[in-house]
Enzyme design. Structure first.
Site: not given
Length: 536
Positions: A80, A83, A140, A243
């Site tokens: 993820s 992203k 997420s 993140k």
């Protein structure tokens, strides 16, 4: 009377002594717990650094100096963390005025069908751009990432992935390749710890007016309060994002930005063994290397801002950010403060207006066509720069005139590779697995030399991985789903050279004839695993 007074005095003294003892006992208990936490964190951090999948880097965000590095240039799966680039592209479109924070983001059937975690918006529904950003940095959300990607890519997530890859290379992320907008598994989607550090710094330096979204602790979405997966924001002084990410193949990933006492660093941990171990390692890195960071510099951007991506969003005309953006920007200054944001509610369809949005949806079908060759990443020229972070000269900022068009952008990207990865486990922030087709490719057809032939006879191949352990993990997961058809199959990894790097084909051997191999492949396909059978 004196005797009674003496008794009272002794009693009071006893009570005082008892209270003092209780206080000391409680104090010792608190200290014991604190010491235990410190020791556990230390053990977790040490164990994490010894993890075979581990890669890490700490960069002084003011000078570009690398303060710590371990396996920083090894190819790994971003999960993820993908992203972060989706958000970068979104911030860029906002800055150019091609979209606004209240621009509706439509959900296609493909976007709505993405695996959890997700916002759960039905096909035909919409959210605002701001809600999409918040959904990515906190939950997420895979469906929101795909919806943003499709909108920015002119209706195509594949086209958006091409733009993401081109942008990554323009920023100096020379070993990063994207295949989707959310980070769901694809064997061609690769990055390095150094590249993710570059992206983390670029996000903060290029878009300070929007960067504050990364420090969001929670936000309201309809009747739901969605809280962030990033446990270091609000618990470690100075951490303002960025993140988290996880898949089984990637491990537990984290990029953290820290700004405190005039110093600034970005740390990256890839391939963590667990959420606690990953977080403990990041805490350890911050505590160790933040004091070594410079308090000077930072007057110019370390990562030069590349030319904007082509405008592919179908809007009547370029629009300038208006009051919605102006209302959000004052919140951006509060990067060090834990906060809850209530996102502006967009005009939504009847399907999306339901406040009790589903948390799960059907898994998508295969999203990628079979490739002609097995490619893990595109190799690019190495820089001669002495700065370990600034790996190559960056283009100067360029002013361009953007225009809306529908045709596919002419962006050179590597050929997609097979896209099967093992199912994800563990943290609730897991992005569930998506499978796609693989294509039979022999060493002869690629010009690659195999270094290990494995069992003779018929084999079943289920994918390709950048190292032997990942290939064996993939096979272990596939065998658990193959049932009796794979009961006597022998998993093995075949090494071969491709573009100067060594990759591994994940295969099952030990089949007596073609029929047994084909039946085993059929069993895998019923379990959602694409494969092919061939004579070894």
């Amino acid at each position: 009377m004196q005797e009674k007074s003496g008794i009272v005095s002794r009693s009071a003294s006893s009570v005082s002594s008892s209270r003092s003892g209780n206080f000391l006992a409680k104090l010792l208990a608190i200290l014991s717990v604190a010491v235990t936490i410190v020791l556990v964190d230390s053990v977790n951090a040490d164990a994490e650094a010894a993890n075979s999948k581990y890669a890490g880097i700490v960069v002084d965000a003011k000078t570009g100096n690398v303060l710590y590095s371990e396996n920083a240039d090894r190819l790994q799966y971003p999960a993820s963390l993908t992203k972060m680039m989706t958000i970068y592209m979104t911030f860029e479109a906002l800055e150019q005025g091609r979209i606004r924070l209240d621009t509706p983001v439509p959900f296609s059937a493909h976007a709505a069908a993405q695996a959890p975690t997700k916002l759960g918006v039905r096909a035909g529904g919409t959210i605002t751009v701001e809600q999409g950003i918040l959904g990515l940095v906190t939950l997420s959300a895979n469906d929101a990432a795909t919806a943003l990607g499709e909108m920015l890519g002119g209706g195509s997530e594949d086209r958006f992935a091409q733009l993401m890859t081109a942008k990554a290379h323009a920023l100096g992320m020379t070993r990063t390749t994207y295949r989707n907008a959310n980070g769901l598994p694809n064997t061609a989607q690769m990055t390095t710890a150094r590249d993710q550090a570059r992206l983390g710094i670029a996000l903060r330096q290029h878009f300070p007016q929007y960067y504050g979204y990364f420090s969001t602790r929670a936000f309201k979405f309809g009747s739901r309060t969605i809280r962030s997966h990033n446990r270091l924001v609000g618990s470690v002084r100075g951490v303002d994002g960025i993140k988290t990410g996880y898949t089984r193949a990637a491990g537990f990933n984290l990029v953290s930005s820290v700004q405190v006492d005039g110093k600034s660093i970005v740390g990256v941990v890839l391939g963590g063994a667990s959420t606690p171990a990953r977080d403990a390692q990041m805490r350890n890195l911050i505590a160790t290397y933040l004091p070594k960071a410079s308090s000077r510099g930072g007057s110019s951007a370390l990562i030069a801002q590349a030319a904007p991506a082509p405008a592919m969003i179908e809007t009547p005309a370029p629009v300038q950010p208006q009051k919605v953006q102006q209302k959000v920007q004052p919140q951006m200054a509060q990067q060090q403060i834990a906060k809850t944001i209530t996102a502006a509610q967009p005009p939504v369809s009847a399907a999306a207006a339901d406040l009790s949005l589903p948390h799960k949806g059907p898994l998508p079908d295969a999203r990628y066509q079979a490739a002609e060759t097995e490619v893990a990443y595109a190799e690019t020229a190495q820089s001669k720069s002495d700065n370990p972070l600034v790996a190559q000269p960056m283009p100067a900022p360029t002013k361009v005139k953007t225009m809306t068009f529908k045709q596919q952008a002419s962006v050179a990207v590597p050929t997609p590779a097979p896209a099967y990865m093992p199912p994800e486990q563990g943290d609730t922030s897991v992005d569930e697995v998506t499978t796609a087709s693989t294509t039979p490719t022999s060493p002869a057809s690629t010009g690659a030399a195999s270094t290990s032939d494995g069992p003779s006879g018929w084999v079943v191949q289920v994918g390709v991985s950048p190292n032997r352990q990942m290939a064996m993990d993939l096979l272990e997961s596939a065998k658990s789903k193959g049932g009796r058809a794979l009961a006597s199959a022998k998993p093995f990894a075949v090494a071969y050279a491709a573009g100067g790097d060594q990759l591994y084909r994940a295969r099952f051997g030990g089949f007596d004839d073609q029929r047994d191999a084909v039946n085993a492949c059929k069993a895998l396909k019923k379990a959602g695993i694409k494969c092919w059978a061939a004579a070894q």
